[in-house]
Design a protein around this motif. Structure first.
Motif, PDB file in Angstrom:
ATOM      1  N   ALA A   1       0.737  -1.108   0.009  1.00 32.99           N
ATOM      2  CA  ALA A   1       0.149   0.192  -0.011  1.00 32.99           C
ATOM      3  C   ALA A   1       0.706   1.226   0.091  1.00 32.99           C
ATOM      4  O   ALA A   1       0.484   2.232  -0.838  1.00 32.99           O
ATOM      5  CB  ALA A   1      -0.959   0.179   1.212  1.00 32.99           C
ATOM      6  N   ARG A   2       1.977   1.299   0.800  1.00 33.69           N
ATOM      7  CA  ARG A   2       2.750   2.546   1.080  1.00 33.69           C
ATOM      8  C   ARG A   2       3.786   2.331  -0.005  1.00 33.69           C
ATOM      9  O   ARG A   2       4.508   3.569  -0.318  1.00 33.69           O
ATOM     10  CB  ARG A   2       3.165   2.606   2.428  1.00 33.69           C
ATOM     11  N   LYS A   3       4.461   1.486  -0.622  1.00 31.65           N
ATOM     12  CA  LYS A   3       5.326   1.271  -1.491  1.00 31.65           C
ATOM     13  C   LYS A   3       6.741   1.768  -1.309  1.00 31.65           C
ATOM     14  O   LYS A   3       7.385   2.365  -1.849  1.00 31.65           O
ATOM     15  CB  LYS A   3       4.960   1.821  -3.144  1.00 31.65           C
ATOM     16  N   HIS A   4       6.932   1.557   0.342  1.00 32.50           N
ATOM     17  CA  HIS A   4       8.239   2.272   0.708  1.00 32.50           C
ATOM     18  C   HIS A   4       9.500   1.290   0.007  1.00 32.50           C
ATOM     19  O   HIS A   4       9.465  -0.072   0.050  1.00 32.50           O
ATOM     20  CB  HIS A   4       8.248   2.047   2.234  1.00 32.50           C
ATOM     21  N   ILE A   5      10.365   1.839  -0.565  1.00 30.14           N
ATOM     22  CA  ILE A   5      11.457   1.193  -1.125  1.00 30.14           C
ATOM     23  C   ILE A   5      12.250   0.501  -0.042  1.00 30.14           C
ATOM     24  O   ILE A   5      12.646  -0.588  -0.174  1.00 30.14           O
ATOM     25  CB  ILE A   5      12.275   2.078  -2.018  1.00 30.14           C
ATOM     26  N   GLN A   6      12.502   1.356   1.152  1.00 33.80           N
ATOM     27  CA  GLN A   6      13.061   0.617   2.262  1.00 33.80           C
ATOM     28  C   GLN A   6      12.208   0.276   3.194  1.00 33.80           C
ATOM     29  O   GLN A   6      11.553   1.291   3.703  1.00 33.80           O
ATOM     30  CB  GLN A   6      14.255   1.346   2.585  1.00 33.80           C
ATOM     31  N   ARG A   7      12.285  -0.499   3.996  1.00 33.96           N
ATOM     32  CA  ARG A   7      11.469  -0.586   5.239  1.00 33.96           C
ATOM     33  C   ARG A   7      11.820   0.006   6.435  1.00 33.96           C
ATOM     34  O   ARG A   7      12.965   0.137   6.929  1.00 33.96           O
ATOM     35  CB  ARG A   7      11.585  -2.151   5.563  1.00 33.96           C
ATOM     36  N   ARG A   8      10.904   0.636   6.975  1.00 34.31           N
ATOM     37  CA  ARG A   8      11.232   1.393   8.199  1.00 34.31           C
ATOM     38  C   ARG A   8      11.455   0.642   9.476  1.00 34.31           C
ATOM     39  O   ARG A   8      11.072  -0.294   9.590  1.00 34.31           O
ATOM     40  CB  ARG A   8       9.769   2.345   8.541  1.00 34.31           C
ATOM     41  N   LYS A   9      12.385   1.111  10.210  1.00 36.79           N
ATOM     42  CA  LYS A   9      12.776   0.436  11.225  1.00 36.79           C
ATOM     43  C   LYS A   9      12.026   0.371  12.391  1.00 36.79           C
ATOM     44  O   LYS A   9      11.032   1.080  12.691  1.00 36.79           O
ATOM     45  CB  LYS A   9      14.233   1.195  11.944  1.00 36.79           C
ATOM     46  N   LYS A  10      11.920  -0.929  13.002  1.00 41.31           N
ATOM     47  CA  LYS A  10      11.105  -0.997  14.146  1.00 41.31           C
ATOM     48  C   LYS A  10      11.868  -1.049  15.366  1.00 41.31           C
ATOM     49  O   LYS A  10      12.798  -1.652  15.416  1.00 41.31           O
ATOM     50  CB  LYS A  10      10.438  -2.543  14.066  1.00 41.31           C
ATOM     51  N   TYR A  11      11.285  -0.343  16.215  1.00 40.38           N
ATOM     52  CA  TYR A  11      12.057  -0.377  17.724  1.00 40.38           C
ATOM     53  C   TYR A  11      11.419  -1.066  18.628  1.00 40.38           C
ATOM     54  O   TYR A  11      10.086  -0.735  18.938  1.00 40.38           O
ATOM     55  CB  TYR A  11      12.194   1.074  17.998  1.00 40.38           C
ATOM     56  N   PRO A  12      11.862  -1.663  19.524  1.00 40.05           N
ATOM     57  CA  PRO A  12      11.129  -2.484  20.629  1.00 40.05           C
ATOM     58  C   PRO A  12      10.629  -1.589  21.511  1.00 40.05           C
ATOM     59  O   PRO A  12      11.130  -0.276  21.741  1.00 40.05           O
ATOM     60  CB  PRO A  12      12.163  -3.331  21.248  1.00 40.05           C
ATOM     61  N   TYR A  13       9.495  -2.095  21.955  1.00 42.00           N
ATOM     62  CA  TYR A  13       8.606  -1.235  22.958  1.00 42.00           C
ATOM     63  C   TYR A  13       9.442  -0.944  24.291  1.00 42.00           C
ATOM     64  O   TYR A  13       9.941  -1.760  24.875  1.00 42.00           O
ATOM     65  CB  TYR A  13       7.319  -1.807  23.294  1.00 42.00           C
ATOM     66  N   ARG A  14       9.234   0.297  24.538  1.00 39.74           N
ATOM     67  CA  ARG A  14      10.175   0.549  25.978  1.00 39.74           C
ATOM     68  C   ARG A  14       9.312   1.391  26.571  1.00 39.74           C
ATOM     69  O   ARG A  14       8.532   2.548  26.169  1.00 39.74           O
ATOM     70  CB  ARG A  14      11.275   1.511  25.483  1.00 39.74           C
ATOM     71  N   LYS A  15       8.974   1.046  27.940  1.00 40.57           N
ATOM     72  CA  LYS A  15       8.225   1.754  28.780  1.00 40.57           C
ATOM     73  C   LYS A  15       8.911   3.293  29.059  1.00 40.57           C
ATOM     74  O   LYS A  15       9.805   3.522  29.230  1.00 40.57           O
ATOM     75  CB  LYS A  15       8.203   1.083  30.350  1.00 40.57           C
ATOM     76  N   PRO A  16       7.877   4.259  28.726  1.00 43.08           N
ATOM     77  CA  PRO A  16       8.418   5.798  28.748  1.00 43.08           C
ATOM     78  C   PRO A  16       9.112   5.885  30.248  1.00 43.08           C
ATOM     79  O   PRO A  16       8.501   5.608  31.331  1.00 43.08           O
ATOM     80  CB  PRO A  16       7.346   6.537  28.757  1.00 43.08           C
ATOM     81  N   LYS A  17      10.248   6.449  30.099  1.00 46.73           N
ATOM     82  CA  LYS A  17      10.771   6.917  31.585  1.00 46.73           C
ATOM     83  C   LYS A  17       9.923   8.173  32.510  1.00 46.73           C
ATOM     84  O   LYS A  17       9.390   8.872  31.732  1.00 46.73           O
ATOM     85  CB  LYS A  17      12.258   7.348  31.239  1.00 46.73           C
ATOM     86  N   GLU A  18      10.135   8.059  33.322  1.00 45.84           N
ATOM     87  CA  GLU A  18       9.406   8.929  34.393  1.00 45.84           C
ATOM     88  C   GLU A  18      10.146  10.328  34.456  1.00 45.84           C
ATOM     89  O   GLU A  18      11.080  10.487  35.395  1.00 45.84           O
ATOM     90  CB  GLU A  18       8.991   8.463  35.541  1.00 45.84           C
ATOM     91  N   ARG A  19       9.934  11.204  33.491  1.00 48.79           N
ATOM     92  CA  ARG A  19      10.866  12.430  33.510  1.00 48.79           C
ATOM     93  C   ARG A  19      10.096  13.481  34.263  1.00 48.79           C
ATOM     94  O   ARG A  19      10.870  14.166  34.800  1.00 48.79           O
ATOM     95  CB  ARG A  19      11.080  12.842  32.186  1.00 48.79           C
ATOM     96  N   ILE A  20       8.898  13.553  34.494  1.00 51.55           N
ATOM     97  CA  ILE A  20       8.434  14.350  35.280  1.00 51.55           C
ATOM     98  C   ILE A  20       7.735  13.752  36.565  1.00 51.55           C
ATOM     99  O   ILE A  20       7.080  13.063  36.668  1.00 51.55           O
ATOM    100  CB  ILE A  20       6.941  14.882  34.622  1.00 51.55           C
ATOM    101  N   LYS A  21       8.129  14.384  37.665  1.00 52.86           N
ATOM    102  CA  LYS A  21       7.931  13.815  38.965  1.00 52.86           C
ATOM    103  C   LYS A  21       6.481  14.450  39.396  1.00 52.86           C
ATOM    104  O   LYS A  21       5.872  15.454  39.086  1.00 52.86           O
ATOM    105  CB  LYS A  21       8.920  14.512  39.774  1.00 52.86           C
ATOM    106  N   ASN A  22       6.079  13.504  40.216  1.00 52.18           N
ATOM    107  CA  ASN A  22       4.683  13.584  40.900  1.00 52.18           C
ATOM    108  C   ASN A  22       3.627  14.082  39.721  1.00 52.18           C
ATOM    109  O   ASN A  22       2.631  14.895  40.025  1.00 52.18           O
ATOM    110  CB  ASN A  22       4.804  14.823  42.040  1.00 52.18           C
ATOM    111  N   ARG A  23       3.340  13.336  38.848  1.00 52.36           N
ATOM    112  CA  ARG A  23       2.263  13.324  37.885  1.00 52.36           C
ATOM    113  C   ARG A  23       0.934  12.927  38.306  1.00 52.36           C
ATOM    114  O   ARG A  23       1.167  11.761  39.052  1.00 52.36           O
ATOM    115  CB  ARG A  23       2.780  12.701  36.553  1.00 52.36           C
ATOM    116  N   THR A  24      -0.096  13.634  38.280  1.00 48.83           N
ATOM    117  CA  THR A  24      -1.187  13.203  38.522  1.00 48.83           C
ATOM    118  C   THR A  24      -1.870  12.956  36.967  1.00 48.83           C
ATOM    119  O   THR A  24      -1.966  13.572  36.232  1.00 48.83           O
ATOM    120  CB  THR A  24      -2.084  14.224  39.169  1.00 48.83           C
ATOM    121  N   PRO A  25      -2.281  11.574  36.931  1.00 50.07           N
ATOM    122  CA  PRO A  25      -2.660  11.093  35.477  1.00 50.07           C
ATOM    123  C   PRO A  25      -4.177  11.629  35.252  1.00 50.07           C
ATOM    124  O   PRO A  25      -4.965  11.825  36.402  1.00 50.07           O
ATOM    125  CB  PRO A  25      -2.593   9.525  35.635  1.00 50.07           C
ATOM    126  N   ILE A  26      -4.329  11.881  33.981  1.00 50.61           N
ATOM    127  CA  ILE A  26      -5.703  12.405  33.603  1.00 50.61           C
ATOM    128  C   ILE A  26      -6.926  11.700  34.013  1.00 50.61           C
ATOM    129  O   ILE A  26      -8.015  12.132  34.306  1.00 50.61           O
ATOM    130  CB  ILE A  26      -5.467  12.865  32.156  1.00 50.61           C
TER     131      ILE A  26
END
Length: 322
Positions: A130-155
């Protein structure tokens, strides 16, 4: 002892000692290697079957390492024929794989194998994708986001009356980055009235973001500034300082869920009509930014029954203010 491949420096010594007439056993003793290792190394990497050259030996070795463990995808001719036929009919690898799993499990191949077959063995078939990409895009393993912001209250802990926009005084903040990747705009939108505050920032640092938010929201009555919703950008790390200065509560969207603060995202789209992507905000007069802010706040909104944010906010505030 685990086996280790010969290194480039060892091949250099093998070449030198061979030229001096040393035997395989003597070279192996000096390198602390088996004489059979030396024998295999030389026989594998002879140039034209006669001469052992350092450069060619290293290149032969690197080529073998690159191609080792290579395997053919879609091994049976029947599976290959079926996959190619369906790709040419416009089927995606996922559809082909799912169809085989349901109706021909003995020849089942996963869609990843089909993609590898296309990009590694038959790159001409990329035209069928469908996209006809000549080169395949790299896949990166899922990584849990790092906690950069302290004391976050989730929405998810934000009160229901804030989610439903029933009460006034709950704001959303975001940053629009300039074309120079340094300057930017801080945009704050009140969720109920859609009142918008736009501030120029010479840089998009956390300190500058904190100053802009405090400066603008401090001009509003305290009862009309009770919470702010952010995304997880690093510019929002000082949210606790803002909470203390304005006596508000901060909430944060889930990672990569910026749509959860849809009011400010929608306003950002309106701002981009005046300042398209790539605009260097450091070259835009502050008076022009203020003009755009007033235009947006005097723009009737369907969600406000075609009243303007200024009109709704003034009514809520109980006094006429500009």
């Amino acid at each position: 002892m685990s086996y280790k491949h010969l290194t480039y420096s060892e091949r250099t010594l093998i070449k030198d000692w061979m030229n001096k007439g040393h035997s395989y056993r003597e070279i192996g003793r000096r390198l602390n290697r088996s004489h059979t290792t030396i024998s295999r190394e030389i026989k594998r990497n002879l140039w034209c079957g006669e001469h052992y050259y350092l450069r060619s030996a290293q290149e032969f070795y690197e080529a073998r390492m690159k191609n080792r463990a290579q395997r053919f995808r879609l091994k049976t001719p029947q599976t290959r024929t079926y996959v190619i036929e369906k790709l040419n009919q416009g089927w995606s690898p996922e559809i082909i794989s799912g169809r085989l799993r349901e109706f021909d499990p003995e020849n089942y191949v996963c869609h990843e194998a089909i993609y590898q077959f296309i990009y590694i063995e038959t790159p001409e078939l990329t035209e069928t994708l469908a996209r006809k990409h000549i080169q395949r895009r790299k896949k990166y393993p899922y990584r849990k986001p790092k906690e950069r912001i302290k004391n976050r209250t989730p929405i998810s802990l934000r009160p229901a009356d804030v989610d439903s926009r029933e009460s006034i005084g709950h704001w959303e903040s975001d940053t629009i980055v300039g074309g120079d990747r340094k300057s930017g705009l801080n945009v704050i939108v009140e969720r109920n009235t859609r009142l918008t505050n736009i501030s120029f920032m010479p840089n998009k640092s956390a300190e500058q973001t904190k100053k802009s938010i405090i400066r603008r929201l401090a001009n509003h009555p305290e009862h009309l500034v009770t919470s702010i919703t952010y995304d997880n950008g690093s510019e929002n790390v000082f949210h606790q300082d803002i909470n203390e200065a304005l006596n508000v509560q901060s909430y944060f969207c889930e990672p990569y869920h910026s749509w959860e603060k849809g009011s400010v995202e929608q306003v950002n789209g309106l701002i981009r009509r005046f300042f398209p992507k790539g605009t260097d905000f450091s070259s835009i007069p502050v008076s022009e930014i203020n003009r755009v802010e007033k235009l947006l706040n005097n723009r009737p909104r369907k969600c406000l029954n075609y009243r303007t944010p200024y009109e709704v906010y003034r009514e809520a505030r109980g006094a006429l203010t500009d």
